[in-house]
Every structure is written in C-alpha cells, then in structure tokens.
Design an enzyme around this catalytic site. Structure first.
Site: not given
Ligand code: IMP
Ligand code: MG
Length: 179
Positions: A98-99, A102
């Site tokens: 995953e980037d 959050d």
C-alpha cells in the site's frame, strides 16, 4: 492548485533507500515462499513497481482496487472492492503493498477480506504511515516512513487523480497557507 504549492517532503533518493531496505526485510521472510504480492490500486503502483524490482526471488503480482472515498482529499463513505482478485490465495503467502495508511480503514477492510480466504500468511508493506490519523488498528509489518498529518502527493499518491507522476513525495499546501 499548481506546482508552486508543492513542497518536497521525502526525496526520490530517500525513497530509493527505503525501498531497498524494505525489499531486504521482505526477502528475509519470503525468499523461499513464492509469495503473492498484492498491490492496492491505484496509489501503490509506482512503489510496487520499484519494490518488486528489488525482490530477487520468485513471486507473483496481483492487484485489487478499493473505492469509496471519491475525489479530493477527504476520506469518508463505505468501502467497496471494485477490482477483486482473480486467483485463489488459499494456502499462499501474501504480501499486501500500500502507498499510505491513513485512517487505516482501507487496509483493515482488505486484510480482513483476505484473511477470510485462508492464506498461509498475510503481511502488509506500506511506504508511508500517518499514525496521527488512525481510526482502526492496523499492523504494518514493513513500513517505509512515518509521515506527519499533511496531505501528500507524488510517487503514486494523488490529489484528485493528479500528481501521481511526481518522483518525490511532496506536501500540497493550500494557497495562502503558511509553513
Ligand atoms: P485510509 O483508508 O484512510 O487509511 O486511506 C487510505 C487511502 O486514502 C490511501 O490508500 C490513499 O489512496 C488515500 N490517502 C490517504 N492519505 C492520503 C494522502 O495524504 N495523499 C494521498 N492519498 C491519501
Ligand atoms: Mg491508496
């Protein structure tokens, strides 16, 4: 918003060394397991492309796409899977890429979904982690950077589908916003 509102937070060089470090850690755990590397579209595509080129052992690559958040920088709404896996992961060693983590909702949803398909193991690699925004607990097995509570773009991360192509990870500042 134009490029004058962009400020580099993590340089391409820093990203490169983090990718190498993550790949070395992943290799230790997965080199003999022929893992299935699952990228979460769209944001992870640049990171995944670099990461897998440093994984010098057999592995396979799949993608999933989650959606709910709509455009812009707000995160709200129901998660859905808009591009599902087309292979079985039962008995496979799985690494999700995953980037950014959050609130954690996306990854928590996906890890639960995948764990119900009985993989042999399931781990998460995230390039960036914004812990100050977390709403649900997420275990990040391989983490690139802890980042502050700022909206980030570049290296796959977008604002309203723009800026994914930037080589560095940058902050996007509102016009008139002070540093
Ligand atoms: P979460 O479900 O709140 O953890 O958010 C995950 C997704 O929201 C990420 O995969 C990104 O696509 C997007 N996102 C969260 N923070 C940022 C940011 O700072 N820049 C760009 N996209 C972000
Ligand atoms: Mg994403």
């Amino acid at each position: 918003m134009d490029s004058s509102n962009l400020k580099c937070l993590i340089s391409r060089e820093e990203i490169d060394s983090a990718v190498k470090r993550l790949a070395a850690d992943i290799k230790q755990d997965f080199h003999d397991k022929n893992p299935l590397v699952i990228g979460i579209l769209k944001g992870s595509f640049v990171f995944l492309a670099d990461l897998v080129r440093d994984l010098d052992f057999p592995h396979e690559i799949e993608f999933v796409r989650l959606s709910s958040y709509g455009s812009g920088s707000t995160t709200a709404g129901q998660l859905t899977m808009i591009h599902d896996l087309h292979v079985s992961i039962e008995g496979r060693h799985v690494l999700v890429v995953e980037d950014i983590v959050d609130t954690g909702n996306s990854v928590a949803f996906l890890m639960k979904y995948l764990s119900e398909k009985n993989p042999a193991s399931l781990k998460l690699c995230a390039l960036t982690d914004k812990p100050s925004r977390r709403q649900v607990d997420v275990k990040i097995d391989y983490r690139g950077f802890i980042v502050p509570n700022l909206f980030l773009v570049g290296y796959g991360l977008d604002f309203d589908e723009k800026y994914r192509n930037l080589p560095d990870i940058c902050t996007l500042q509102e016009i008139g916003e002070e540093e």
